[in-house]
Design an enzyme around this catalytic site. Structure first.
Site, PDB file in Angstrom:
ATOM      1  N   LYS A  35      -4.420  19.612   5.032  1.00  0.00           N
ATOM      2  CA  LYS A  35      -4.129  19.169   6.398  1.00  0.00           C
ATOM      3  C   LYS A  35      -3.727  20.317   7.320  1.00  0.00           C
ATOM      4  O   LYS A  35      -3.989  20.266   8.516  1.00  0.00           O
ATOM      5  CB  LYS A  35      -3.058  18.057   6.402  1.00  0.00           C
ATOM      6  CG  LYS A  35      -3.571  16.756   5.776  1.00  0.00           C
ATOM      7  CD  LYS A  35      -2.759  15.538   6.163  1.00  0.00           C
ATOM      8  CE  LYS A  35      -3.404  14.266   5.599  1.00  0.00           C
ATOM      9  NZ  LYS A  35      -2.650  13.053   5.841  1.00  0.00           N
TER      10      LYS A  35
ATOM     11  N   LYS B 252     -12.798  11.627  -0.181  1.00  0.00           N
ATOM     12  CA  LYS B 252     -11.990  10.403  -0.218  1.00  0.00           C
ATOM     13  C   LYS B 252     -12.244   9.540   1.020  1.00  0.00           C
ATOM     14  O   LYS B 252     -12.385  10.072   2.114  1.00  0.00           O
ATOM     15  CB  LYS B 252     -10.505  10.819  -0.255  1.00  0.00           C
ATOM     16  CG  LYS B 252      -9.539   9.664  -0.387  1.00  0.00           C
ATOM     17  CD  LYS B 252      -8.098  10.152  -0.460  1.00  0.00           C
ATOM     18  CE  LYS B 252      -7.451  10.107   0.900  1.00  0.00           C
ATOM     19  NZ  LYS B 252      -5.979   9.937   0.863  1.00  0.00           N
TER      20      LYS B 252
ATOM     21  N   LYS C   6      -8.240   6.836   5.998  1.00  0.00           N
ATOM     22  CA  LYS C   6      -7.898   6.145   7.251  1.00  0.00           C
ATOM     23  C   LYS C   6      -8.170   7.009   8.454  1.00  0.00           C
ATOM     24  O   LYS C   6      -8.632   6.554   9.472  1.00  0.00           O
ATOM     25  CB  LYS C   6      -6.388   5.907   7.224  1.00  0.00           C
ATOM     26  CG  LYS C   6      -5.972   4.496   7.181  1.00  0.00           C
ATOM     27  CD  LYS C   6      -4.478   4.421   7.376  1.00  0.00           C
ATOM     28  CE  LYS C   6      -3.702   4.460   6.094  1.00  0.00           C
ATOM     29  NZ  LYS C   6      -2.762   5.541   5.947  1.00  0.00           N
TER      30      LYS C   6
HETATM   31  P1  ATP Z   1      -4.580   9.443   5.898  1.00  0.00           P
HETATM   32  O1  ATP Z   1      -6.047   9.427   6.188  1.00  0.00           O
HETATM   33  O2  ATP Z   1      -3.723   9.167   7.079  1.00  0.00           O
HETATM   34  O3  ATP Z   1      -4.140  10.616   5.090  1.00  0.00           O
HETATM   35  P2  ATP Z   1      -5.005   7.684   3.694  1.00  0.00           P
HETATM   36  O4  ATP Z   1      -6.108   6.775   3.995  1.00  0.00           O
HETATM   37  O5  ATP Z   1      -5.253   8.817   2.792  1.00  0.00           O
HETATM   38  O6  ATP Z   1      -4.320   8.179   5.024  1.00  0.00           O
HETATM   39  P3  ATP Z   1      -2.347   6.932   2.852  1.00  0.00           P
HETATM   40  O7  ATP Z   1      -1.545   6.166   3.805  1.00  0.00           O
HETATM   41  O8  ATP Z   1      -2.056   8.386   2.709  1.00  0.00           O
HETATM   42  O9  ATP Z   1      -3.890   6.753   3.153  1.00  0.00           O
HETATM   43  O10 ATP Z   1      -2.306   6.264   1.439  1.00  0.00           O
HETATM   44  C1  ATP Z   1      -1.782   5.017   1.117  1.00  0.00           C
HETATM   45  C2  ATP Z   1      -2.049   4.725  -0.325  1.00  0.00           C
HETATM   46  O11 ATP Z   1      -3.435   4.443  -0.517  1.00  0.00           O
HETATM   47  C3  ATP Z   1      -1.715   5.857  -1.276  1.00  0.00           C
HETATM   48  O12 ATP Z   1      -1.167   5.322  -2.453  1.00  0.00           O
HETATM   49  C4  ATP Z   1      -3.043   6.489  -1.565  1.00  0.00           C
HETATM   50  O13 ATP Z   1      -3.072   7.129  -2.814  1.00  0.00           O
HETATM   51  C5  ATP Z   1      -3.962   5.263  -1.536  1.00  0.00           C
HETATM   52  N1  ATP Z   1      -5.313   5.655  -1.128  1.00  0.00           N
HETATM   53  C6  ATP Z   1      -5.667   6.213   0.050  1.00  0.00           C
HETATM   54  N2  ATP Z   1      -6.986   6.413   0.117  1.00  0.00           N
HETATM   55  C7  ATP Z   1      -7.486   5.983  -1.056  1.00  0.00           C
HETATM   56  C8  ATP Z   1      -8.796   5.930  -1.606  1.00  0.00           C
HETATM   57  N3  ATP Z   1      -9.844   6.365  -0.937  1.00  0.00           N
HETATM   58  N4  ATP Z   1      -8.955   5.409  -2.836  1.00  0.00           N
HETATM   59  C9  ATP Z   1      -7.898   4.968  -3.535  1.00  0.00           C
HETATM   60  N5  ATP Z   1      -6.636   4.987  -3.084  1.00  0.00           N
HETATM   61  C10 ATP Z   1      -6.418   5.488  -1.862  1.00  0.00           C
END
Ligand code: ATP
Ligand code: LTN
Length: 328
Positions: free
Chosen positions: A113, A194, A197
């Site tokens: 990041k 990945k 969001k």
């Molecule tokens: P950002 O894009 O803001 O970093 P994010 O989508 O990665 O957000 P987080 O809020 O950081 O999501 O994660 C919330 C939870 O969802 C965490 O436990 C993370 O491990 C899980 N998670 C996020 N993305 C995935 C994914 N693609 N597959 C499985 N688990 C996920």
């Protein structure tokens, strides 16, 4: 014997994705049956990167409604908003002063990041310590997360072990709880990345509140390969393997069952089956979400969560202050 405690949080950085649902929320729904469960909205983590104030507030409201709409039972979980419990930031500071710059700068998420902007904040670096505070404050046994967060749970363990050694037994040492299947749902357009969001490419990300026709389209146009057969092979068929992960996670099936079921399918038929399951499940969530979003019940849930967690956190905070010498 007292129930073991699980705790996790999601950041309100956008409408949550199918990855969040499978990687975090579904696991929490399973946990609520057997554990003392705490689920929160990690809004203070969300401000480690730039975010518009009204967007953040809207995301927070949507996330609490989505938790409940997805099946998180407010009777079985303590649900709260991180920023409404001021002890997290206070405890985090005390932990920060027992954490090294070197170990934080080595965190993969920080490295990724911080590359995105030359002007990243100090909060982005200290983010894992706030997460350690979230976890350690409640004597958490297990932390259900996706694989990307494993490193952060590990540093929380290191911080706890170090603090206990220096000041005497204060924290329980938590363990990450990671599902074997569907640990990482990937982007539908770039299945080596990945599903996130905050991703800019909308086509590769399914959000829980996307229109169902859009969800179907996104799955139907997911990147595949030229092999032409449904195999679980992340290196050579990452797109198909990701769709298998989505399918089995939503259907609660095993990989073997899915491979057997689709052994004679072409990609079109397989994608249609995946789209059907996803649309079916997300439509139900969306209907419940629409009923809940303006309901006062959401505020009552957060109020109750705030009161309960502030009481627990204050106890830990007072103990830490005594041990550290922050007293008269
Ligand atoms: P950002 O894009 O803001 O970093 P994010 O989508 O990665 O957000 P987080 O809020 O950081 O999501 O994660 C919330 C939870 O969802 C965490 O436990 C993370 O491990 C899980 N998670 C996020 N993305 C995935 C994914 N693609 N597959 C499985 N688990 C996920
Ligand atoms: N960093 C996590 C969100 C998060 C969290 C936590 C998860 C903040 N505090 C405590 C588990 C336990 C994320 O980005 N998913």
């Amino acid at each position: 014997m007292d129930k073991k405690r699980v705790l996790t949080g999601l950041q309100p950085t956008g409408v949550i994705t199918l990855g969040n649902y499978i990687g975090a929320i579904k696991q929490m729904i399973e946990c609520q049956e057997k554990y003392d469960s705490i689920l929160f909205i990690a809004d203070m983590h969300a401000i480690t990167v730039p975010i518009d104030a009204d967007t953040l507030a809207k995301n927070i409201r949507q996330l609490i409604a989505l938790y409940i709409a997805c099946g998180i039972d407010p009777k079985k979980n303590t649900i709260f908003l991180q920023s409404e419990n001021e002890y997290h930031a206070n405890i985090s500071w005390m932990l920060e002063c027992n954490t090294y710059y070197g170990e934080l700068s080595r965190m993969t998420q920080f490295k990724d990041k911080s590359k995105k902007s030359a002007n990243f904040t100090a909060g982005l670096l200290t983010y894992p310590v706030l997460m350690a505070a979230d976890i350690l404050t409640y004597d958490t046994d297990f932390v259900p997360v996706g694989i990307d967060q494993k490193q952060h749970v590990e540093i929380a363990r290191d911080i706890a072990i170090r603090f206990n050694k220096k000041y005497g037994d204060t924290f329980k040492i938590p363990e990450p709880l990671i599902r074997e299947e569907g640990v990482k749902i990937t982007d539908l357009q770039d299945p080596t990345k990945k599903m996130s969001k905050s991703s800019e490419n909308q086509k590769g990300v399914i959000r829980l509140l996307d229109d169902v026709d859009v969800i179907r389209k996104k799955i139907m146009s997911a990147t595949t390969d030229s092999v032409g057969k449904i195999n679980f092979d992340v290196d050579n068929q990452p797109g198909i393997s990701n769709l298998i992960n989505i399918y089995i996670s939503l259907k609660n099936k095993t990989k073997e069952e899915a491979l057997e079921e689709f052994s004679n399918s072409n990609y079109g038929n397989f994608k249609t089956a995946v789209a059907d399951v996803a649309v079916n499940e997300l439509k139900k969530i969306q209907d419940r979400f629409n009923e809940l979003i303006d309901n006062k019940e959401l505020d009552d849930i957060l109020d109750a969560g705030r009161e309960k967690t502030r009481m627990i956190a204050k106890e830990k905070y007072d103990i830490m202050k005594q041990k550290i010498g922050l007293r008269r």
